[in-house]
Design a protein around this motif. Sequence first.
Motif, PDB file in Angstrom:
ATOM      1  N   ARG A   9       0.819  -1.213   0.000  1.00  0.00           N
ATOM      2  CA  ARG A   9       0.000   0.000   0.000  1.00  0.00           C
ATOM      3  C   ARG A   9       0.857   1.269   0.000  1.00  0.00           C
ATOM      4  O   ARG A   9       0.342   2.359  -0.250  1.00  0.00           O
TER       5      ARG A   9
ATOM      6  N   ASP B 178      -5.026  -8.411   0.728  1.00  0.00           N
ATOM      7  CA  ASP B 178      -5.179  -7.060   1.252  1.00  0.00           C
ATOM      8  C   ASP B 178      -5.355  -6.047   0.129  1.00  0.00           C
ATOM      9  O   ASP B 178      -6.198  -5.143   0.214  1.00  0.00           O
TER      10      ASP B 178
ATOM     11  N   TRP C 154      -8.523  -3.553  -0.621  1.00  0.00           N
ATOM     12  CA  TRP C 154      -8.222  -2.119  -0.724  1.00  0.00           C
ATOM     13  C   TRP C 154      -8.747  -1.541  -2.034  1.00  0.00           C
ATOM     14  O   TRP C 154      -9.384  -0.486  -2.051  1.00  0.00           O
TER      15      TRP C 154
ATOM     16  N   GLU D 255       6.636   2.629   4.778  1.00  0.00           N
ATOM     17  CA  GLU D 255       5.709   2.182   5.815  1.00  0.00           C
ATOM     18  C   GLU D 255       6.307   2.395   7.212  1.00  0.00           C
ATOM     19  O   GLU D 255       5.580   2.750   8.152  1.00  0.00           O
TER      20      GLU D 255
ATOM     21  N   ILE E 251      -3.634   1.627   7.646  1.00  0.00           N
ATOM     22  CA  ILE E 251      -3.733   0.169   7.748  1.00  0.00           C
ATOM     23  C   ILE E 251      -3.952  -0.182   9.214  1.00  0.00           C
ATOM     24  O   ILE E 251      -3.099   0.099  10.062  1.00  0.00           O
TER      25      ILE E 251
ATOM     26  N   ASP F 290      -7.897  -4.648   8.918  1.00  0.00           N
ATOM     27  CA  ASP F 290      -7.309  -5.135   7.668  1.00  0.00           C
ATOM     28  C   ASP F 290      -6.604  -6.463   7.891  1.00  0.00           C
ATOM     29  O   ASP F 290      -6.680  -7.374   7.047  1.00  0.00           O
TER      30      ASP F 290
END
Length: 347
Positions: A128, A187, A191, A296, A312, A316
């Motif tokens: 992501r 995931d 999303w 991240e 997140i 999730d």
Amino acid sequence: MKKVKVGIVGLGRLGRRHAENLAFRIPRCELSAVCSVIEEEVQEVMEAWNIPYGYTKYEDILANKELDAIFIASPSNFHCEQIKQALDLGFHVFSEKPLGLYVEEAYDVQQAVKAHPNQVFMLGFMRRYDRSYMAAKEKIEAGVIGKPILIRCYGLDPANKMESFLKFARANYSGGLFLDMSIHDFDLARWYLGVEAKEVWAIGGSYARPEFDEIDDAETGAAMVRFDNNAIGIFVAGRNCAHGYHIETEIIGTKGTLRIGTVPERNQVVIMKDEGVIQECVDGFLERFEQAYLSEAEEFINCILENRTPNINVEDGVQSTILGYSCKTSFETGQLVQVKAKNMIYE
């Protein structure tokens, strides 16, 4: 300038990369402690990077009152208990995927996170934060391809990494092909599509390496998923990719299509020789998602400093675990599985 003091548990391939990012690439972060069951790893990192604290027991790193956050990069089967222990002692927590190997333990973690609303919890779904995947999300939200109705994901690990994975799996550190590998794709599907899974059918087998049969796992597998809005998901995962690490995603909409990573090219260099035209492929996930892993970790630290919640969240992790475990169950039973929270039904 305030810095977040972090302790990391796990110094394997991915843990080492996370540790490097925390120690050297995030200005307002200080890697203050490292933990691994392998004492040589701890000593090496402490001496080479001038880290003040090192531990071989998780309970010992949790006893360090100087730390603000715990970064969990240990094997998958340890995640749930380690998350709960760290939260209960007041730490902010980042955990690598998956949240859990079983649905019930994922629910336990969900309750633990909800019980500590003033602590930051973040799960490591790094794709992501990859620029290409983020750009695709923006285009979907802008309506560029209309309504997304099908997502197709390939997740193929290099064949030359199979020995290390078999060692990992035999130690009961893996939840199987779908929970260990496809979890990222599950995931992404949630999303991009904005809905949860409804039913799955998964198949697979051991083709080049029969050892996977011995551990009740698949060397290569595929799952077809129907989502709540009738959108379709096709997920292929494998451990035997001859040309390298191949991660590919396609999102088909009512007005167009997006593709990410169709050719897993290492860079823009093309080699032209007597045997043909060659584009070298990336060797593994650390190379392909180098930027995403850093981004991240930066987000986790910034959320702590700015007292905000990451995009997140624990939900999730729970929903992806439910889907991954449903695929595992379908693969093992050969049955179509209705994906339902807390109660999966077989047909």
